[in-house]
Design a protein around this motif. Structure first.
Motif, short mmCIF file in Angstrom:
data_model
loop_
_atom_site.label_atom_id
_atom_site.label_comp_id
_atom_site.label_asym_id
_atom_site.label_seq_id
_atom_site.Cartn_x
_atom_site.Cartn_y
_atom_site.Cartn_z
N VAL A 121 72.69 62.98 81.97
CA VAL A 121 73.67 63.95 81.50
C VAL A 121 73.19 64.52 80.40
O VAL A 121 72.10 64.29 79.49
CB VAL A 121 75.02 62.87 81.30
N VAL A 122 73.91 65.93 80.21
CA VAL A 122 73.41 66.09 78.64
C VAL A 122 74.43 66.46 78.17
O VAL A 122 75.76 67.00 78.26
CB VAL A 122 72.75 67.57 79.07
N LEU A 123 74.24 66.51 76.65
CA LEU A 123 75.55 66.65 76.00
C LEU A 123 75.51 67.69 74.91
O LEU A 123 74.52 67.56 74.16
CB LEU A 123 75.58 64.35 75.40
N PHE A 154 90.09 71.92 61.93
CA PHE A 154 90.99 70.27 62.05
C PHE A 154 90.91 71.02 63.23
O PHE A 154 91.95 69.41 64.13
CB PHE A 154 92.16 70.66 61.47
N GLU A 155 90.89 71.47 64.18
CA GLU A 155 90.30 71.55 65.04
C GLU A 155 89.46 71.08 66.31
O GLU A 155 87.60 71.00 65.80
CB GLU A 155 90.56 72.89 66.09
N GLY A 156 89.33 70.22 67.58
CA GLY A 156 88.58 69.74 67.93
C GLY A 156 89.30 69.78 69.98
O GLY A 156 89.89 70.80 70.40
N GLN A 157 87.25 69.80 70.37
CA GLN A 157 87.57 70.48 71.66
C GLN A 157 87.23 69.69 72.81
O GLN A 157 85.45 69.65 71.95
CB GLN A 157 87.72 72.34 72.87
N ILE A 158 87.36 69.48 73.76
CA ILE A 158 86.20 68.59 74.40
C ILE A 158 86.38 68.46 75.91
O ILE A 158 87.49 68.37 76.10
CB ILE A 158 85.25 66.80 74.79
N THR A 159 85.04 68.77 77.03
CA THR A 159 85.18 68.47 78.72
C THR A 159 84.37 68.22 79.26
O THR A 159 82.89 68.08 78.34
CB THR A 159 86.02 69.55 79.30
N THR A 160 84.25 67.97 80.43
CA THR A 160 83.07 67.73 81.25
C THR A 160 82.85 68.41 82.15
O THR A 160 84.25 68.22 83.51
CB THR A 160 83.01 65.81 81.64
N GLU A 205 82.89 59.96 77.29
CA GLU A 205 82.69 60.89 78.91
C GLU A 205 81.22 60.58 78.98
O GLU A 205 81.53 60.17 80.82
CB GLU A 205 83.05 62.19 78.63
N ALA A 206 80.02 60.46 78.57
CA ALA A 206 79.05 60.18 79.01
C ALA A 206 79.17 59.04 79.87
O ALA A 206 78.37 58.76 81.10
CB ALA A 206 77.93 60.69 77.94
#
Length: 251
Positions: A121-123, A154-160, A205-206
């Motif tokens: 996995v890569v992060l 004040f914002e964040g995003q995440i996905t795989t 997630e990882a």
């Protein structure tokens, strides 16, 4: 698995879907962390603590005083040191059994592909669209799952992006050419704790991916830190994407 490891990771082993087999998968896993700043700090800390056996840390930058507000692996004593050196020392102190490699330089596309081909996995914890796009292309080329996080203000995003899946959307499907490298924490600011929230979610997630549990693949999670609200949007592969569509697939 040794008795010491069974004790150390017991709270994780008892989880449904994890067990000794899942922990063994973590111990044998290799994760590459691109960027050891606000996002990469909690990512590295939690992956090491959870028992991921091999971490490769990549960051060409040095620790600066402006980093210390949010990049929790680094301290005043580290100012001027390579971030990967500072981060590796903290990781080793947290879990001496974790094997750590470092790259204190920019990796070109060929070097990233070579490294990612060895990883499970890569992060991505980098802070600009050009770097994120290059990392995604390299992960896509090697079929390596990519956990991508971003924070600003004040914002964040995440996905795989699970590039093992034939129909997986890629970074370019979502962001196109991006918003420009002026959209960074250095020019817009960021709440100190927010990278910790998103980085912890990246680590989560990882860990799930490495243990074979469900992930955010195909979904984008968006955090509004002011309203303290999460929302989710579906990700679909763009059939005309110049990066991942069959007609434009990497060689």
């Amino acid at each position: 698995m040794k008795d010491e490891q069974l004790l150390r990771y017991s709270r994780q082993i008892m989880l449904p879907g994890a067990g000794v087999e899942g922990q063994q998968r973590l111990l044998q896993a290799h994760a590459v962390i691109m960027g050891l700043g606000g996002l990469g700090s909690p990512v590295a800390a939690y992956l090491a603590a959870a028992g991921v056996g091999h971490l490769t840390l990549v960051d060409p930058d040095h620790v600066e005083v402006t980093n210390l507000q949010r990049q929790i692996l680094h301290t005043d004593a580290d100012i001027g040191r390579d971030k990967v050196v500072s981060a590796a020392a903290r990781v080793a102190a947290m879990n001496p059994a974790c094997r750590v490699e470092t790259h204190a330089e920019h990796l070109d596309a060929e070097a990233m592909r070579h490294l990612f081909a060895t990883a499970d996995v890569v992060l991505d914890g980098t802070d600009n669209f050009a770097a994120r796009g290059a990392i995604s292309r390299a992960a896509l080329a090697t079929g390596t799952p990519l956990v991508s996080g971003a924070v600003i203000r004040f914002e964040g995003q995440i996905t795989t992006f699970d590039y093992r899946e034939a129909d997986a959307a890629c970074y370019h499907c979502l962001y196109g050419e991006g918003g420009g490298d002026e959209d960074t924490c250095a020019t817009n600011g960021v709440l100190a704790s927010l990278p910790g929230v998103v980085g912890s979610l990246q680590a989560t997630e990882a860990l799930k991916l490495l243990m074979g549990l469900p992930t955010l693949s195909g979904r984008l999670l968006i955090l509004d830190g002011l309203a303290m609200q999460f929302r989710e949007i579906r990700l679909r592969r763009d059939p005309a994407c110049p990066v991942c569509s069959p007609h434009h697939a990497p060689a």
